[in-house]
Design a protein around this motif. Structure first.
Motif, PDB file in Angstrom:
ATOM      1  N   GLU A   4      12.432   3.686  -4.720  1.00 44.40           N
ATOM      2  CA  GLU A   4      11.803   4.278  -3.889  1.00 44.40           C
ATOM      3  C   GLU A   4      12.454   5.516  -3.483  1.00 44.40           C
ATOM      4  O   GLU A   4      13.841   5.571  -3.238  1.00 44.40           O
ATOM      5  CB  GLU A   4      11.530   3.464  -2.511  1.00 44.40           C
ATOM      6  CG  GLU A   4      10.870   1.953  -3.196  1.00 44.40           C
ATOM      7  CD  GLU A   4      11.128   1.003  -1.558  1.00 44.40           C
ATOM      8  OE1 GLU A   4      10.551   1.049  -0.910  1.00 44.40           O
ATOM      9  OE2 GLU A   4      12.134   0.081  -1.832  1.00 44.40           O
ATOM     10  N   GLN A  61      -5.472  -1.649  -8.477  1.00 43.41           N
ATOM     11  CA  GLN A  61      -6.312  -1.503  -7.558  1.00 43.41           C
ATOM     12  C   GLN A  61      -7.341  -0.099  -8.088  1.00 43.41           C
ATOM     13  O   GLN A  61      -8.456  -0.284  -8.306  1.00 43.41           O
ATOM     14  CB  GLN A  61      -6.200  -1.296  -6.212  1.00 43.41           C
ATOM     15  CG  GLN A  61      -5.758  -2.825  -5.535  1.00 43.41           C
ATOM     16  CD  GLN A  61      -5.578  -2.579  -4.154  1.00 43.41           C
ATOM     17  OE1 GLN A  61      -5.036  -1.465  -3.637  1.00 43.41           O
ATOM     18  NE2 GLN A  61      -6.237  -3.589  -3.174  1.00 43.41           N
ATOM     19  N   PHE A  80       0.766  -2.978  -7.113  1.00 37.20           N
ATOM     20  CA  PHE A  80      -0.829  -3.167  -6.790  1.00 37.20           C
ATOM     21  C   PHE A  80      -1.680  -2.142  -6.500  1.00 37.20           C
ATOM     22  O   PHE A  80      -2.931  -2.250  -6.811  1.00 37.20           O
ATOM     23  CB  PHE A  80      -0.486  -4.352  -5.496  1.00 37.20           C
ATOM     24  CG  PHE A  80       0.317  -5.514  -5.980  1.00 37.20           C
ATOM     25  CD1 PHE A  80      -0.282  -6.402  -6.780  1.00 37.20           C
ATOM     26  CD2 PHE A  80       1.414  -5.749  -4.953  1.00 37.20           C
ATOM     27  CE1 PHE A  80       0.465  -7.538  -6.852  1.00 37.20           C
ATOM     28  CE2 PHE A  80       2.386  -6.637  -5.523  1.00 37.20           C
ATOM     29  CZ  PHE A  80       1.713  -7.794  -6.249  1.00 37.20           C
ATOM     30  N   ASP A  81      -1.194  -1.043  -6.017  1.00 38.05           N
ATOM     31  CA  ASP A  81      -2.026   0.078  -5.954  1.00 38.05           C
ATOM     32  C   ASP A  81      -2.587   0.598  -7.283  1.00 38.05           C
ATOM     33  O   ASP A  81      -3.979   0.786  -7.323  1.00 38.05           O
ATOM     34  CB  ASP A  81      -1.214   1.313  -5.331  1.00 38.05           C
ATOM     35  CG  ASP A  81      -1.123   1.176  -3.601  1.00 38.05           C
ATOM     36  OD1 ASP A  81      -1.760   0.279  -3.217  1.00 38.05           O
ATOM     37  OD2 ASP A  81      -0.253   1.824  -3.066  1.00 38.05           O
ATOM     38  N   THR A 127       7.213   5.664  -5.254  1.00 37.14           N
ATOM     39  CA  THR A 127       8.075   4.729  -5.796  1.00 37.14           C
ATOM     40  C   THR A 127       7.685   4.672  -7.289  1.00 37.14           C
ATOM     41  O   THR A 127       6.487   4.890  -7.597  1.00 37.14           O
ATOM     42  CB  THR A 127       7.474   3.308  -5.194  1.00 37.14           C
ATOM     43  OG1 THR A 127       7.519   3.347  -3.798  1.00 37.14           O
ATOM     44  CG2 THR A 127       8.086   2.119  -5.839  1.00 37.14           C
ATOM     45  N   TRP A 187       8.931  -7.277  -3.515  1.00 41.59           N
ATOM     46  CA  TRP A 187       7.595  -7.362  -3.085  1.00 41.59           C
ATOM     47  C   TRP A 187       7.249  -6.211  -2.352  1.00 41.59           C
ATOM     48  O   TRP A 187       6.004  -5.722  -2.431  1.00 41.59           O
ATOM     49  CB  TRP A 187       7.664  -8.645  -2.096  1.00 41.59           C
ATOM     50  CG  TRP A 187       6.622  -9.057  -1.339  1.00 41.59           C
ATOM     51  CD1 TRP A 187       6.064  -8.853  -0.111  1.00 41.59           C
ATOM     52  CD2 TRP A 187       5.020  -9.165  -2.112  1.00 41.59           C
ATOM     53  NE1 TRP A 187       4.840  -9.333   0.242  1.00 41.59           N
ATOM     54  CE2 TRP A 187       4.173  -9.629  -0.895  1.00 41.59           C
ATOM     55  CE3 TRP A 187       4.678  -9.780  -3.346  1.00 41.59           C
ATOM     56  CZ2 TRP A 187       3.085 -10.126  -1.234  1.00 41.59           C
ATOM     57  CZ3 TRP A 187       3.608 -10.183  -3.495  1.00 41.59           C
ATOM     58  CH2 TRP A 187       2.496 -10.383  -2.454  1.00 41.59           C
ATOM     59  N   LYS A 188       7.934  -5.585  -1.507  1.00 46.69           N
ATOM     60  CA  LYS A 188       7.743  -4.368  -0.751  1.00 46.69           C
ATOM     61  C   LYS A 188       7.390  -3.111  -1.514  1.00 46.69           C
ATOM     62  O   LYS A 188       6.375  -2.550  -1.496  1.00 46.69           O
ATOM     63  CB  LYS A 188       8.643  -4.279   0.600  1.00 46.69           C
ATOM     64  CG  LYS A 188       8.446  -5.313   1.459  1.00 46.69           C
ATOM     65  CD  LYS A 188       9.404  -4.935   2.738  1.00 46.69           C
ATOM     66  CE  LYS A 188       9.324  -5.879   3.698  1.00 46.69           C
ATOM     67  NZ  LYS A 188      10.237  -5.658   5.040  1.00 46.69           N
ATOM     68  N   ARG A 226       6.123 -13.043  -0.978  1.00 42.78           N
ATOM     69  CA  ARG A 226       7.177 -12.200   0.057  1.00 42.78           C
ATOM     70  C   ARG A 226       8.508 -12.198  -0.201  1.00 42.78           C
ATOM     71  O   ARG A 226       9.198 -11.301   0.273  1.00 42.78           O
ATOM     72  CB  ARG A 226       6.803 -12.668   1.454  1.00 42.78           C
ATOM     73  CG  ARG A 226       7.068 -14.387   2.096  1.00 42.78           C
ATOM     74  CD  ARG A 226       6.747 -14.367   3.430  1.00 42.78           C
ATOM     75  NE  ARG A 226       6.720 -15.810   3.667  1.00 42.78           N
ATOM     76  CZ  ARG A 226       7.867 -16.476   3.857  1.00 42.78           C
ATOM     77  NH1 ARG A 226       9.044 -16.078   3.771  1.00 42.78           N
ATOM     78  NH2 ARG A 226       7.762 -17.828   4.167  1.00 42.78           N
ATOM     79  N   LYS A 261       4.216  -2.584  -3.784  1.00 45.50           N
ATOM     80  CA  LYS A 261       2.930  -2.295  -3.275  1.00 45.50           C
ATOM     81  C   LYS A 261       2.410  -0.966  -4.424  1.00 45.50           C
ATOM     82  O   LYS A 261       1.338  -0.941  -4.430  1.00 45.50           O
ATOM     83  CB  LYS A 261       2.944  -1.687  -1.799  1.00 45.50           C
ATOM     84  CG  LYS A 261       1.559  -1.168  -1.358  1.00 45.50           C
ATOM     85  CD  LYS A 261       1.811  -0.727  -0.121  1.00 45.50           C
ATOM     86  CE  LYS A 261       0.494  -0.092   0.467  1.00 45.50           C
ATOM     87  NZ  LYS A 261      -0.051   1.237  -0.302  1.00 45.50           N
TER      88      LYS A 261
END
Length: 741
Positions: A655, A262, A258-259, A665, A251-252, A246, A255
């Protein structure tokens, strides 16, 4: 369960051969945790029992070993115990046969008694069993335990050649494939020393290469629990690992990364892998999967002339200096590095397999060999003696299965004739073994011969490919040379409804090329996992049972060519998109730094974009975190259809929002995004949040007294003398219009 102990924590270790003791040990930590949580809560939150890398050392005896040995090998080991102390009994050959039986029993017990027991425990608790490798620490068949594991796992490291795990990766992938496991995972981006320069953009090609290798789930290393909310970056695993937690600067916005992962994993968990070849790891112990360089002697021309020359130089290792990575660690430049073995067989993929699946699962299905794992292999390879496996041994059970597969119609490559049946065997058994061996190698002076409906081919095989055997390349790149083809990583999976090919450009430059796929009768489409968008491929043709597609990949770009919709068309010619510059937005930006990250107060106005680390203001020069770029502009276009924003160059993530609407982003090439839905005629407000890494602030803080610093971490400072990293938005920032050529 991490099987690793610090020196001061070492104590008794559970007997891995004794199911009763394994259950006792598991019950007193795993079982106790379940009981403490209670069945209702445990059923909601507990999904996986995980065994991490095996780092507790090996084992060669147990209270059950004598009984297990006699049950499995048919004689009492006690009569021959001196051989385990290095004292020959009867003869050297006889002693070696006994020792082989000892090693095989150890390997069997690791798999059956340890993993078989914990698999049963996991089932009893209604959770999945996840595990990394047993080899190389434990005497083992490195694939065997994966038959008990729901989620096989390997491990790859970042910028740490001395600790990277190429064999762990191919063991987990092959083990998963031959035993029919649909999810194969990897501990990912473990690093020997953190440089604090890591961000999604420079992790992507490593992730993609391992996806192409066969991984379809990442375990990110590392997320350390940080008890403080006022210390940044905070608690780390010393300086080991990549900082996924975090208080990471990105970190924010991360995402988006990480998307991406996935989405790739979702696609790569569909159906089953398509693999053409399978290589036998042998029956000596320990045994591991083949990394690509170990196959070169057996199929040299498949690797190509350039690779043969480079391998000669690498293995001679003359005049090759050592290198450092990370900077404190020296390594030999001739080690196996999987990043240098991308698409090594030029359009073919291979697995390794063991005696267990050969003897107990192998069968012929429509001319191909299946291990009942969902993959059908066109040919099997039995390399004979090789590095780390010098003996030419083959068991009677394996030889009998090879003979049966040949009679049924299999294509099998063999090397020199085996001269040793492993272990202690009766004279009748030995005679039977010799007869089977003689029947298989009955024409060993020839390069190929028939047995029943099958074909035996002598190694080394000197063909450039396997097309003459009816195994054509799954994918190849007809207008690229071999070196450029080896910078495109790929994987193929097939389900009932679709074939999908993952492609990754491992070069840091844009590439345009044709890809020829071993499929016909379906329309190719492109799926982009960064944007989560599917689009038509403009130019393709079907000929000679293959589909040739024109593809453009930006630097480091990846995606999927998906074949799903059936077609009778054989040619599609369309116009690819091109982008026309409409407006440049490089000048007159307002920058807002974050004062809680020790950035300057108030708005910083600039007439041109710049690199923060070149600023004369130390609060900007050494800044790490997020900066908000803002400006207004007038849009004079006739419409906002197919309008894009291109940021040019950034360091490291951005972003984008226009008029308060999120436009995405940007973290990897190309740094552009569709702004059609946000753009309005006349005045518009653009906001770009740019985030860099921790490196510059850590370097700057080291020059300050401790009480004036922002940063605090348990990782040792190791950036002394390092140059500051580029940071910020550099442009050119342009508005583009998408048009068809």
């Amino acid at each position: 369960m991490k099987m690793q102990l610090a020196e001061q924590e070492k104590g008794l270790e559970v007997d891995k051969f004794n199911p009763e003791l394994i259950r006792f040990q598991l019950d007193h930590w795993f079982g106790e945790a379940v009981r403490s949580a209670g069945p209702e809560l445990a059923s909601k939150v507990l999904e996986i029992l995980h065994f991490d890398s095996w780092e507790c050392g090996s084992q060669n005896w147990s209270s059950v070993f004598q009984v297990e040995f006699k049950k499995r090998r048919g004689y009492d080991l006690v009569d021959y115990l001196p051989v385990m102390a290095g004292i020959p009994v009867e003869s050297a050959d006889f002693s070696e046969k006994v020792l082989y039986d000892v090693r095989k029993t150890i390997a069997d017990l690791v798999a059956d008694n340890f993993y078989g027991t914990v698999a049963q425990i996991a089932k009893e608790y209604n959770v999945k069993l996840s595990s990394e490798n047993v080899a190389p620490t434990m005497m083992s068949d490195a694939l065997l335990h994966y038959k008990y594991v729901d989620y096989p796992g390997g491990e790859f490291w970042l910028k740490s050649p001395t600790h990277d795990k190429p064999f762990d990766m191919v063991d987990a992938i092959s083990g998963g494939h031959i035993y029919g496991k649909d999810i194969i995972q990897a501990e990912s981006f473990t690093a020997l020393r953190m440089d604090w320069d890591e961000h999604p953009g420079n992790l992507k090609t490593t992730a993609d290469r391992n996806y192409a290798l066969g991984i379809n789930r990442l375990f990110y290393h590392v997320f350390v629990h940080n008890p403080w909310t006022d210390r940044k970056p905070g608690m780390t695993l010393d300086d080991i690992g990549t900082f996924f937690q975090r208080d990471q600067t990105w970190w924010k916005p991360g995402k988006a990364w990480f998307d991406y992962c996935q989405r790739v994993q979702f696609q790569l968990q569909k159906g089953k892998p398509v693999i053409d070849l399978a290589v036998f790891i042998g029956e000596d112990f320990p045994s591991r999967s083949f990394v690509p360089d170990r196959l070169v002697p057996f199929i040299p021309n498949v690797f190509g002339a350039a690779r043969l020359e480079s391998e000669k130089i690498r293995l001679e290792n003359e005049g090759q200096p050592t290198a450092k990575m990370p900077k404190e660690v020296t390594y030999s430049k001739n080690i196996t590095d999987l990043s240098q073995w991308i698409n090594p067989l030029n359009g073919y993929q291979y697995d390794s397999f063991n005696a267990d699946v050969l003897i107990n699962r192998a069968k012929l299905v429509k001319g191909k060999i299946s291990f009942d794992g969902g993959i059908e292999y066109g040919a099997l390879f039995f390399p004979g003696s090789h590095k780390m496996g010098p003996n030419t041994i083959l068991s009677l059970a394996s030889a009998e299965k090879i003979l049966q597969l040949l009679k049924d119609g299999a294509t099998i490559f063999v090397d020199e004739k085996p001269n040793l049946q492993p272990g202690i065997r009766s004279e009748a058994d030995q005679n039977k073994w010799q007869n089977v061996i003689d029947e298989i190698w009955n024409n060993a002076n020839l390069s190929t011969w028939k047995i029943g409906k099958g074909t035996v081919i002598k190694l080394p095989y000197l063909g450039n490919d396997f097309a003459s055997l009816g195994i054509t390349q799954d994918v190849y790149f007809p207008n690229l040379n071999r070196a450029d083809s080896e910078r495109l990583a790929w994987a193929h999976r097939k389900s009932e409804s679709e074939d999908l090919y993952f492609l990754s450009n491992q070069k840091n430059e844009k590439r345009i090329f044709d890809a020829s796929f071993r499929i016909a009768g379906k329309v190719p489409q492109w799926y982009n996992p960064v944007t989560d968008q599917t689009s038509a491929l403009a130019n393709w043709k079907i000929e000679n049972g293959r589909t040739i597609v024109s593809i453009t990949l930006d630097a480091n770009e990846s995606g999927f060519v998906i074949f799903k919709e059936e077609t009778k068309e054989v040619l599609a010619k369309g116009n690819a998109s091109e982008f026309e510059k409409v407006q440049v937005l490089d000048e007159n930006w307002e920058l807002q730094f974050d004062t809680t990250f020790k950035g300057p107060k108030g708005v910083v106005k600039t007439t041109k974009l710049f690199n923060w680390s070149t600023s004369e203001n130390d609060q900007i020069k050494y800044y790490s975190g997020t900066v908000v770029y803002k400006k207004e502009f007038i849009w004079k276009g006739k419409d906002a259809n197919k309008i894009w924003l291109d940021l040019g160059e950034i360091a490291n993530m951005a972003e984008v929002s226009i008029n308060g609407k999120d436009c995405g982003t940007l973290w990897t090439f190309p740094f552009k995004t569709d702004i059609s839905q946000a753009l309005q005629k006349g005045k518009n407000t653009i906001e770009i949040k740019v985030t860099n890494t921790w490196a510059n602030k850590l370097i700057g803080d080291q020059k300050l007294p401790k009480e004036e610093r922002l940063t605090w971490t348990t990782a040792p400072f190791r950036l002394e003398g390092e140059e500051l990293l580029k940071a910020g938005l550099f442009g050119p920032v342009m508005i583009l219009k998408e048009k068809n050529k």
